[in-house]
Enzyme design. Structure first.
Site, PDB file in Angstrom:
ATOM      1  N   ASP A  30       0.872  -1.176   0.000  1.00 51.39           N
ATOM      2  CA  ASP A  30       0.000   0.000   0.000  1.00 51.39           C
ATOM      3  C   ASP A  30       0.906   1.222   0.000  1.00 51.39           C
ATOM      4  O   ASP A  30       1.961   1.213   0.648  1.00 51.39           O
ATOM      5  CB  ASP A  30      -0.868  -0.012   1.264  1.00 51.39           C
ATOM      6  CG  ASP A  30      -2.129   0.805   1.096  1.00 51.39           C
ATOM      7  OD1 ASP A  30      -3.216   0.219   1.184  1.00 51.39           O
ATOM      8  OD2 ASP A  30      -2.013   2.036   0.884  1.00 51.39           O
ATOM      9  N   GLU A 151     -14.329 -10.774  -5.673  1.00 50.53           N
ATOM     10  CA  GLU A 151     -14.449 -11.208  -4.273  1.00 50.53           C
ATOM     11  C   GLU A 151     -15.925 -11.248  -3.884  1.00 50.53           C
ATOM     12  O   GLU A 151     -16.720 -10.425  -4.327  1.00 50.53           O
ATOM     13  CB  GLU A 151     -13.634 -10.298  -3.354  1.00 50.53           C
ATOM     14  CG  GLU A 151     -13.997  -8.838  -3.336  1.00 50.53           C
ATOM     15  CD  GLU A 151     -15.140  -8.496  -2.404  1.00 50.53           C
ATOM     16  OE1 GLU A 151     -15.660  -7.384  -2.520  1.00 50.53           O
ATOM     17  OE2 GLU A 151     -15.510  -9.360  -1.573  1.00 50.53           O
ATOM     18  N   LEU A 153     -16.813 -11.552  -0.463  1.00 53.50           N
ATOM     19  CA  LEU A 153     -16.738 -11.522   1.006  1.00 53.50           C
ATOM     20  C   LEU A 153     -17.884 -10.714   1.584  1.00 53.50           C
ATOM     21  O   LEU A 153     -18.233  -9.665   1.054  1.00 53.50           O
ATOM     22  CB  LEU A 153     -15.436 -10.852   1.435  1.00 53.50           C
ATOM     23  CG  LEU A 153     -14.164 -11.349   0.764  1.00 53.50           C
ATOM     24  CD1 LEU A 153     -12.985 -10.489   1.184  1.00 53.50           C
ATOM     25  CD2 LEU A 153     -13.937 -12.797   1.134  1.00 53.50           C
ATOM     26  N   ARG A 154     -18.421 -11.218   2.678  1.00 56.99           N
ATOM     27  CA  ARG A 154     -19.393 -10.412   3.424  1.00 56.99           C
ATOM     28  C   ARG A 154     -18.690  -9.881   4.650  1.00 56.99           C
ATOM     29  O   ARG A 154     -18.015 -10.643   5.358  1.00 56.99           O
ATOM     30  CB  ARG A 154     -20.572 -11.278   3.880  1.00 56.99           C
ATOM     31  CG  ARG A 154     -21.532 -11.648   2.785  1.00 56.99           C
ATOM     32  CD  ARG A 154     -22.390 -12.799   3.217  1.00 56.99           C
ATOM     33  NE  ARG A 154     -21.564 -13.941   3.601  1.00 56.99           N
ATOM     34  CZ  ARG A 154     -22.006 -15.009   4.246  1.00 56.99           C
ATOM     35  NH1 ARG A 154     -23.258 -15.094   4.601  1.00 56.99           N
ATOM     36  NH2 ARG A 154     -21.196 -16.016   4.550  1.00 56.99           N
ATOM     37  N   LYS A 204     -20.092 -10.896 -10.684  1.00 55.00           N
ATOM     38  CA  LYS A 204     -20.015 -10.165  -9.413  1.00 55.00           C
ATOM     39  C   LYS A 204     -21.147  -9.141  -9.305  1.00 55.00           C
ATOM     40  O   LYS A 204     -21.902  -9.112  -8.325  1.00 55.00           O
ATOM     41  CB  LYS A 204     -18.655  -9.483  -9.320  1.00 55.00           C
ATOM     42  CG  LYS A 204     -18.536  -8.457  -8.234  1.00 55.00           C
ATOM     43  CD  LYS A 204     -18.562  -9.091  -6.873  1.00 55.00           C
ATOM     44  CE  LYS A 204     -18.767  -8.046  -5.816  1.00 55.00           C
ATOM     45  NZ  LYS A 204     -18.320  -8.393  -4.532  1.00 55.00           N
ATOM     46  N   PHE A 249     -31.622 -13.751   2.514  1.00 55.41           N
ATOM     47  CA  PHE A 249     -31.796 -12.413   1.947  1.00 55.41           C
ATOM     48  C   PHE A 249     -33.256 -12.087   1.647  1.00 55.41           C
ATOM     49  O   PHE A 249     -33.590 -11.431   0.671  1.00 55.41           O
ATOM     50  CB  PHE A 249     -30.882 -12.209   0.717  1.00 55.41           C
ATOM     51  CG  PHE A 249     -29.484 -11.882   1.154  1.00 55.41           C
ATOM     52  CD1 PHE A 249     -28.695 -12.861   1.737  1.00 55.41           C
ATOM     53  CD2 PHE A 249     -28.971 -10.601   1.052  1.00 55.41           C
ATOM     54  CE1 PHE A 249     -27.422 -12.565   2.216  1.00 55.41           C
ATOM     55  CE2 PHE A 249     -27.708 -10.288   1.522  1.00 55.41           C
ATOM     56  CZ  PHE A 249     -26.938 -11.273   2.101  1.00 55.41           C
ATOM     57  N   ALA A 252     -37.049  -8.571   5.741  1.00 54.37           N
ATOM     58  CA  ALA A 252     -37.535  -7.200   5.541  1.00 54.37           C
ATOM     59  C   ALA A 252     -36.945  -6.287   6.609  1.00 54.37           C
ATOM     60  O   ALA A 252     -36.610  -6.731   7.706  1.00 54.37           O
ATOM     61  CB  ALA A 252     -39.060  -7.185   5.622  1.00 54.37           C
ATOM     62  N   CYS A 260     -21.130  -2.076  -0.572  1.00 51.91           N
ATOM     63  CA  CYS A 260     -21.246  -2.865  -1.806  1.00 51.91           C
ATOM     64  C   CYS A 260     -22.591  -2.724  -2.516  1.00 51.91           C
ATOM     65  O   CYS A 260     -22.646  -2.256  -3.644  1.00 51.91           O
ATOM     66  CB  CYS A 260     -20.984  -4.329  -1.504  1.00 51.91           C
ATOM     67  SG  CYS A 260     -19.419  -4.567  -0.672  1.00 51.91           S
ATOM     68  N   LYS A 263     -23.663   0.808  -3.909  1.00 48.70           N
ATOM     69  CA  LYS A 263     -22.705   1.269  -4.925  1.00 48.70           C
ATOM     70  C   LYS A 263     -22.739   0.386  -6.168  1.00 48.70           C
ATOM     71  O   LYS A 263     -22.786   0.869  -7.299  1.00 48.70           O
ATOM     72  CB  LYS A 263     -21.297   1.263  -4.301  1.00 48.70           C
ATOM     73  CG  LYS A 263     -20.205   1.756  -5.198  1.00 48.70           C
ATOM     74  CD  LYS A 263     -18.834   1.595  -4.568  1.00 48.70           C
ATOM     75  CE  LYS A 263     -18.182   0.344  -5.124  1.00 48.70           C
ATOM     76  NZ  LYS A 263     -16.835   0.095  -4.653  1.00 48.70           N
TER      77      LYS A 263
HETATM   78  C1  UGA Z   1     -22.300  -8.081   0.172  1.00 50.19           C
HETATM   79  C2  UGA Z   1     -22.529  -9.492  -0.395  1.00 50.19           C
HETATM   80  O1  UGA Z   1     -23.396 -10.235   0.458  1.00 50.19           O
HETATM   81  C3  UGA Z   1     -21.200 -10.231  -0.550  1.00 50.19           C
HETATM   82  O2  UGA Z   1     -21.423 -11.498  -1.178  1.00 50.19           O
HETATM   83  C4  UGA Z   1     -20.274  -9.379  -1.442  1.00 50.19           C
HETATM   84  O3  UGA Z   1     -19.005  -9.985  -1.589  1.00 50.19           O
HETATM   85  C5  UGA Z   1     -20.085  -8.022  -0.801  1.00 50.19           C
HETATM   86  O4  UGA Z   1     -21.365  -7.390  -0.663  1.00 50.19           O
HETATM   87  C6  UGA Z   1     -19.193  -7.208  -1.704  1.00 50.19           C
HETATM   88  O5  UGA Z   1     -19.582  -6.919  -2.842  1.00 50.19           O
HETATM   89  O6  UGA Z   1     -18.043  -6.947  -1.339  1.00 50.19           O
HETATM   90  P1  UGA Z   1     -21.915  -7.082   2.627  1.00 50.19           P
HETATM   91  O7  UGA Z   1     -22.077  -5.730   1.984  1.00 50.19           O
HETATM   92  O8  UGA Z   1     -20.787  -7.308   3.559  1.00 50.19           O
HETATM   93  O9  UGA Z   1     -21.794  -8.224   1.487  1.00 50.19           O
HETATM   94  O10 UGA Z   1     -23.248  -7.336   3.464  1.00 50.19           O
HETATM   95  P2  UGA Z   1     -24.555  -8.238   3.372  1.00 50.19           P
HETATM   96  O11 UGA Z   1     -24.524  -9.237   4.451  1.00 50.19           O
HETATM   97  O12 UGA Z   1     -24.777  -8.736   2.007  1.00 50.19           O
HETATM   98  O13 UGA Z   1     -25.681  -7.155   3.742  1.00 50.19           O
HETATM   99  C7  UGA Z   1     -25.894  -6.007   2.916  1.00 50.19           C
HETATM  100  C8  UGA Z   1     -27.048  -5.190   3.426  1.00 50.19           C
HETATM  101  O14 UGA Z   1     -28.275  -5.864   3.161  1.00 50.19           O
HETATM  102  C9  UGA Z   1     -27.057  -4.923   4.944  1.00 50.19           C
HETATM  103  O15 UGA Z   1     -27.394  -3.573   5.172  1.00 50.19           O
HETATM  104  C10 UGA Z   1     -28.129  -5.836   5.480  1.00 50.19           C
HETATM  105  O16 UGA Z   1     -28.750  -5.323   6.635  1.00 50.19           O
HETATM  106  C11 UGA Z   1     -29.099  -5.871   4.318  1.00 50.19           C
HETATM  107  N1  UGA Z   1     -29.928  -7.090   4.283  1.00 50.19           N
HETATM  108  C12 UGA Z   1     -29.354  -8.307   4.055  1.00 50.19           C
HETATM  109  C13 UGA Z   1     -31.310  -6.991   4.466  1.00 50.19           C
HETATM  110  O17 UGA Z   1     -31.857  -5.890   4.677  1.00 50.19           O
HETATM  111  N2  UGA Z   1     -32.063  -8.127   4.399  1.00 50.19           N
HETATM  112  C14 UGA Z   1     -31.512  -9.355   4.168  1.00 50.19           C
HETATM  113  O18 UGA Z   1     -32.283 -10.351   4.115  1.00 50.19           O
HETATM  114  C15 UGA Z   1     -30.127  -9.448   3.996  1.00 50.19           C
END
Ligand code: UGA
Length: 434
Positions: A30, A151, A153-154, A204, A249, A252, A260, A263
């Site tokens: 970095d 990627e 990753l969550r 992706k 997912f 509600a 992620c 954006k």
């Molecule tokens: C998300 C994807 O799940 C990953 O697979 C992906 O790699 C990542 O984006 C990325 O592009 O880097 P992340 O942003 O860490 O991961 O979080 P999520 O667990 O997916 O949750 C995203 C949002 O959706 C949160 O605000 C969560 O509260 C909301 N959510 C999720 C709901 O409102 N309802 C659901 O049933 C699930």
């Protein structure tokens, strides 16, 4: 094989640590020297469960090191993972300046065959630009390939996602790059899908946008439930029992946030429009999500009428549990709207309070940060749940009720059982159920 990981943000650090855990020799680089200094001491600039332990092990074993000398790191590597940021630009598209800068640096230091792997989320066809940039600036005859390895990753479970992935997508256009990439992920050969580069890049964006669509869909159903006797939790359960739909997912709530989904959704809309494709379906997904915060505030107003000088406890600030990340968190728009209405707010989050302090500094009057969820509810006219932290389930609600000026609980994440909370004497409002 020597691997370089350029960029030590969230994706870069998890990737570097994960690849070292797979047994490779990895250098994370970095240009921010101070950041590298801290990581070398085992300090991680964000909260991610399990990452510090793995970082410590890899540093001790010597399989992972860090450098602020990007040219030297590039020259020493055969495979370069590009993990620099692609923030959202003014028009919704991803800002590719950092990818371009790194591509030039790779070109200037190309001293032999290398595979350049896009790991950051990038618009489809970015590889064409990376290839062109490297060809434009390279000073040697050395060959290179570009590959895409998005990627998935969550945040909060990134280590497990990297070490035990559902799938590994590898987009390549040469046999040489394919072989190298397969060697990197040899542990998980059965989970690898090899495609061309455009396909990998699109997988992706398509995955994230589909999950966002699923969330907006169940939130739309929640709106219907609120005008009928239906219960969105059971609607989701019933839908999820169909294996073609699946239960995940379909929760509600007050909408999706994070670095992620919002954006990537906007970026895919922009990509599609630039390519002349009608992206209305995804625009609607975004619009439904934007409207969630207003719906929650409407519930608050329906309970308190006027918010000026009312004290509102906000429980949960992170965009989801198990992270200190507040990027695009619905809580930010809720806090701003409460302040615009003249309310006083008492905020609590187990991990994200420090980050939120930077956006909304404590002033002791309008904005107060509490040390516990119970303390946040002290004297409050209403409490809003914005993040479903498990610890909120252990709250002694009888004690909370005693602290509040009005026992009004607005649950943006359907955390509590309505009958149980109402039996304690709360006025309880949640999402898509009575
Ligand atoms: C998300 C994807 O799940 C990953 O697979 C992906 O790699 C990542 O984006 C990325 O592009 O880097 P992340 O942003 O860490 O991961 O979080 P999520 O667990 O997916 O949750 C995203 C949002 O959706 C949160 O605000 C969560 O509260 C909301 N959510 C999720 C709901 O409102 N309802 C659901 O049933 C699930």
């Amino acid at each position: 094989m020597k691997i370089a990981v350029l960029g030590t943000g969230y994706v870069g650090l998890v990737t570097a640590v994960g690849l070292a855990e797979f047994g490779h020799s990895v250098v994370g680089a970095d240009k921010v020297a101070d950041k590298i200094g801290r990581i070398r001491r085992g300090e991680i600039p964000f909260y991610e469960p399990g990452l510090d332990a793995l970082l410590g092990t890899a540093l001790r074993k010597g399989s992972l090191s860090f450098s602020d000398d990007l040219p030297a790191t590039i020259r020493a590597a055969n495979v370069i993972f590009v993990c620099v940021g692609t923030p959202q630009g003014d028009d919704g598209s991803a800002d590719m300046a950092q990818i371009e800068e790194v591509s030039r640096l790779i070109a200037e230091n190309l001293n032999g065959y290398k595979v350049i792997v896009e790991k950051s989320t990038v618009p489809v066809m970015t590889s064409v630009w990376i290839k062109r940039t490297i060809s434009l600036y390279k000073k040697s005859e050395a060959e290179f390939d570009v590959a895409s390895n998005p990627e998935f990753l969550r945040e909060g479970s990134a280590v497990g996602d990297f070490l035990q992935p559902d799938r590994i997508i590898i987009g390549v256009e040469s046999e040489r790059a394919r072989e190298l990439m397969l060697r990197i992920y040899h542990r998980h050969r059965d989970r690898i899908l090899v495609t061309n580069i455009d396909t990998a890049e699109l997988i992706k964006h398509a995955s994230n946008s589909f999950l966002a669509l699923k969330i907006s869909y169940i939130n739309l159903m929640a709106n219907l439930c609120e005008r009928t006797q239906a219960d969105v939790e059971l609607v989701a359960k019933g839908m999820g029992l169909d294996p073609r739909i699946g239960s995940r997912f379909l929760k509600a709530g007050i909408g999706f946030g994070g670095s992620c989904f919002p954006k990537d959704l906007k970026a895919l809309i922009k990509i599609g429009e630039d390519l002349g494709v009608d992206m209305s379906l995804l625009k609607e997904t975004d619009r439904i999500n934007q409207a969630r915060v207003r719906l929650l505030l409407d519930k608050l107003k329906a309970a308190l009428w006027i918010l000026r000088d009312k004290t509102i406890a906000v429980l949960g600030l992170a965009f989801k549990p198990e992270t200190d990340d507040i990027r695009e968190a619905p809580s930010i728009r809720i806090i701003q709207a409460l302040l615009d209405e003249g309310a006083r707010i008492r905020l609590y989050d187990p991990k994200a309070a420090d980050n939120m302090r930077e956006l909304f500094p404590e002033d002791g009057v309008r904005v107060v940060y509490a040390a516990s969820p119970a303390a946040a509810t002290e004297g409050a006219n209403a409490a809003l749940v914005c993040t479903e932290w498990p610890e909120f389930l252990d709250l002694d609600l009888t004690d909370v009720k005693g602290r509040m000026a009005n026992p009004i609980l607005i649950d943006g994440r359907n955390l509590y059982d309505p009958a149980a909370v109402q039996a304690l004497g709360f006025e309880y409002f949640s999402i898509g159920r009575k």
